[in-house]
Design an enzyme around this catalytic site. Structure first.
Site, PDB file in Angstrom:
ATOM      1  N   LYS A  11       0.854  -1.204   0.000  1.00  0.00           N
ATOM      2  CA  LYS A  11       0.000   0.000   0.000  1.00  0.00           C
ATOM      3  C   LYS A  11       0.881   1.242   0.000  1.00  0.00           C
ATOM      4  O   LYS A  11       2.002   1.239   0.528  1.00  0.00           O
ATOM      5  CB  LYS A  11      -0.972   0.000   1.181  1.00  0.00           C
ATOM      6  N   PRO A  95       9.633  -4.482   0.607  1.00  0.00           N
ATOM      7  CA  PRO A  95      10.625  -4.292   1.665  1.00  0.00           C
ATOM      8  C   PRO A  95       9.966  -4.197   3.051  1.00  0.00           C
ATOM      9  O   PRO A  95       8.815  -3.751   3.170  1.00  0.00           O
ATOM     10  CB  PRO A  95      11.347  -3.007   1.285  1.00  0.00           C
ATOM     11  N   ALA A  98       8.982  -0.460   5.857  1.00  0.00           N
ATOM     12  CA  ALA A  98       9.109   0.527   4.786  1.00  0.00           C
ATOM     13  C   ALA A  98       7.936   1.498   4.756  1.00  0.00           C
ATOM     14  O   ALA A  98       7.967   2.484   4.034  1.00  0.00           O
ATOM     15  CB  ALA A  98       9.189  -0.200   3.446  1.00  0.00           C
ATOM     16  N   GLY A  99       6.861   1.210   5.525  1.00  0.00           N
ATOM     17  CA  GLY A  99       5.651   2.026   5.419  1.00  0.00           C
ATOM     18  C   GLY A  99       4.808   1.608   4.231  1.00  0.00           C
ATOM     19  O   GLY A  99       3.884   2.313   3.815  1.00  0.00           O
ATOM     20  N   LEU A 100       5.111   0.434   3.675  1.00  0.00           N
ATOM     21  CA  LEU A 100       4.380  -0.060   2.500  1.00  0.00           C
ATOM     22  C   LEU A 100       3.382  -1.151   2.874  1.00  0.00           C
ATOM     23  O   LEU A 100       2.775  -1.771   1.994  1.00  0.00           O
ATOM     24  CB  LEU A 100       5.375  -0.607   1.459  1.00  0.00           C
ATOM     25  N   GLY A 102       3.753  -4.149   4.053  1.00  0.00           N
ATOM     26  CA  GLY A 102       4.085  -5.514   3.616  1.00  0.00           C
ATOM     27  C   GLY A 102       3.563  -6.576   4.576  1.00  0.00           C
ATOM     28  O   GLY A 102       2.858  -7.503   4.172  1.00  0.00           O
ATOM     29  N   GLY A 103       3.881  -6.416   5.861  1.00  0.00           N
ATOM     30  CA  GLY A 103       3.418  -7.378   6.870  1.00  0.00           C
ATOM     31  C   GLY A 103       1.897  -7.373   6.957  1.00  0.00           C
ATOM     32  O   GLY A 103       1.263  -8.439   7.052  1.00  0.00           O
ATOM     33  N   SER A 104       1.305  -6.182   6.907  1.00  0.00           N
ATOM     34  CA  SER A 104      -0.161  -6.066   6.997  1.00  0.00           C
ATOM     35  C   SER A 104      -0.832  -6.756   5.816  1.00  0.00           C
ATOM     36  O   SER A 104      -1.874  -7.400   5.958  1.00  0.00           O
ATOM     37  CB  SER A 104      -0.577  -4.594   6.995  1.00  0.00           C
ATOM     38  N   SER A 105      -0.231  -6.632   4.663  1.00  0.00           N
ATOM     39  CA  SER A 105      -0.804  -7.231   3.465  1.00  0.00           C
ATOM     40  C   SER A 105      -0.668  -8.759   3.516  1.00  0.00           C
ATOM     41  O   SER A 105      -1.588  -9.481   3.095  1.00  0.00           O
ATOM     42  CB  SER A 105      -0.096  -6.657   2.243  1.00  0.00           C
ATOM     43  N   ASP A 137      -3.383  -1.507   9.762  1.00  0.00           N
ATOM     44  CA  ASP A 137      -3.456  -1.386   8.296  1.00  0.00           C
ATOM     45  C   ASP A 137      -4.009  -2.634   7.621  1.00  0.00           C
ATOM     46  O   ASP A 137      -4.196  -2.649   6.398  1.00  0.00           O
ATOM     47  CB  ASP A 137      -2.055  -1.109   7.720  1.00  0.00           C
TER      48      ASP A 137
HETATM   49  O1  C5P Z   1      -1.676  -1.532  14.676  1.00  0.00           O
HETATM   50  P1  C5P Z   1      -0.219  -1.698  14.430  1.00  0.00           P
HETATM   51  O2  C5P Z   1       0.373  -2.856  15.179  1.00  0.00           O
HETATM   52  O3  C5P Z   1       0.150  -1.740  12.983  1.00  0.00           O
HETATM   53  O4  C5P Z   1       0.489  -0.384  14.993  1.00  0.00           O
HETATM   54  C1  C5P Z   1       1.887  -0.290  15.188  1.00  0.00           C
HETATM   55  C2  C5P Z   1       2.174   0.902  16.084  1.00  0.00           C
HETATM   56  O5  C5P Z   1       1.850   2.104  15.387  1.00  0.00           O
HETATM   57  C3  C5P Z   1       1.343   0.960  17.348  1.00  0.00           C
HETATM   58  O6  C5P Z   1       1.951   0.276  18.400  1.00  0.00           O
HETATM   59  C4  C5P Z   1       1.289   2.452  17.633  1.00  0.00           C
HETATM   60  O7  C5P Z   1       2.482   2.870  18.233  1.00  0.00           O
HETATM   61  C5  C5P Z   1       1.259   3.053  16.252  1.00  0.00           C
HETATM   62  N1  C5P Z   1      -0.087   3.389  15.757  1.00  0.00           N
HETATM   63  C6  C5P Z   1      -0.808   4.413  16.336  1.00  0.00           C
HETATM   64  N2  C5P Z   1      -2.051   4.747  15.858  1.00  0.00           N
HETATM   65  C7  C5P Z   1      -2.579   4.091  14.802  1.00  0.00           C
HETATM   66  C8  C5P Z   1      -1.857   3.036  14.180  1.00  0.00           C
HETATM   67  C9  C5P Z   1      -0.611   2.708  14.682  1.00  0.00           C
HETATM   68  O8  C5P Z   1      -0.349   5.039  17.303  1.00  0.00           O
HETATM   69  N3  C5P Z   1      -3.763   4.448  14.352  1.00  0.00           N
END
Ligand code: C5P
Length: 285
Positions: A11, A95, A98-100, A102-105, A137
């Site tokens: 994403k 990668p 990366a903010g992409l 990957g793990g979420s997908s 995500d």
């Molecule tokens: O939900 P996820 O495990 O992907 O989130 C990773 C980290 O990103 C959380 O532990 C939190 O620090 C931060 N986060 C947040 N607010 C969100 C999504 C993520 O603070 N809406």
């Protein structure tokens, strides 16, 4: 028993705004998300109850409970209300860190695959809940396409799709810590915010240039000096190479640009290799 293979797309954040901190410790977000053709491949097969394993082609990625794919598989059976197990083999191309997404997908692909293996036992709402339990995500990654993501990232509104657009995705030589960036956004008022309303109007009009010009991510404003310099350098390089717009995705460190055609994207990707750890060509989809 044979398993199921799914594509897990990366994403891109066409925009990312942090509106504030929530009582549950997460942040209230407002993001325009877009999936693209850079994708992992996820193979899932059923295993003995309690047996969860996620193997990848990257030796540094954990194979057990720390892997979000395992988290998703556990969330699936918790939602189903019965014991289960899953073996997953993931070919990573997206990668990591990366903010992409990957793990979420990968996690989204695991949920869809397990539901297929279990005859569609969970309905859409239950799947979405299991997705959010795996990560903020993951619900968007299940949906894909173009969407406005609010709340923790799970309140999704599908948007008119961006016409197929060429993308160059660059990985700089630094990593970002997601919790650290959220902490820094809390500590100071963002000086610069994305024009989300304008971005939505441009999407509605199918105006790629209008979308690209409005791409912005508030995390870009709280990077440390070295990271900010690297992001700026990559963005300028992409723009000089003909990008319609460029931004960092998610909590970084990937930086991407939207291009008017495949040829200029290819040339810009070639140039970007000089200042990036990795560069990918993709299309929005
Ligand atoms: O939900 P996820 O495990 O992907 O989130 C990773 C980290 O990103 C959380 O532990 C939190 O620090 C931060 N986060 C947040 N607010 C969100 C999504 C993520 O603070 N809406």
């Amino acid at each position: 028993m044979s398993g199921v293979t799914r594509r897990a797309r990366a994403k891109l954040n066409l925009s990312l705004d942090v509106l504030g901190k929530r009582p549950d410790g997460f942040h209230e977000l407002c993001m325009v998300m877009q999936s693209c053709s850079l994708a992992d491949e996820v193979y899932v097969e059923s295993a003995a109850p309690g047996d969860f394993l996620a193997q990848t082609n990257r030796s540094y990625i954990p194979t057990g409970d720390k892997n979000v794919a395992v988290k998703a598989a556990r969330a699936y059976f918790a939602a189903l209300g019965r014991e289960g197990g899953a073996h997953m083999r993931i070919t990573k191309r997206i990668p990591v860190c990366a903010g992409l997404g990957g793990g979420s997908s990968d996690a989204a692909a695991v949920l869809a695959a397990l539901n297929e293996l279990n005859g569609g036992a969970l309905d859409e709402a239950a799947l979405r809940e299991a997705a959010l339990a795996a990560g903020s995500d993951v619900p968007f990654c299940m949906l894909g396409g173009t969407a406005l993501a609010e709340g923790r990232g799970e309140a999704l509104t599908p948007l008119p799709g961006l016409p197929e657009t060429d993308v160059v995705i660059c990985m700089p030589y630094f990593n970002c810590s997601t919790p650290e960036l959220f902490g820094r956004v809390d500590a100071r008022k963002s000086r610069c915010r994305p024009d989300t309303a304008g971005l939505l109007a441009a999407l509605e009009a199918g105006d790629v240039l209008g979308v690209a010009r409005r791409m912005y991510n508030v995390f870009e404003d709280v990077l440390d000096r070295r990271a900010a310099k690297a992001v700026q350098e990559i963005k300028l390089l992409l723009l000089a190479g003909g990008a319609l717009g460029a931004a960092m995705s998610g909590s970084g460190s990937a930086v991407f640009g939207l291009f008017p055609d495949a040829e200029s994207a290819r040339a810009a990707a070639e140039n970007a290799k000089a200042v990036c750890r990795e560069v990918f060509l993709a299309k929005t989809e």
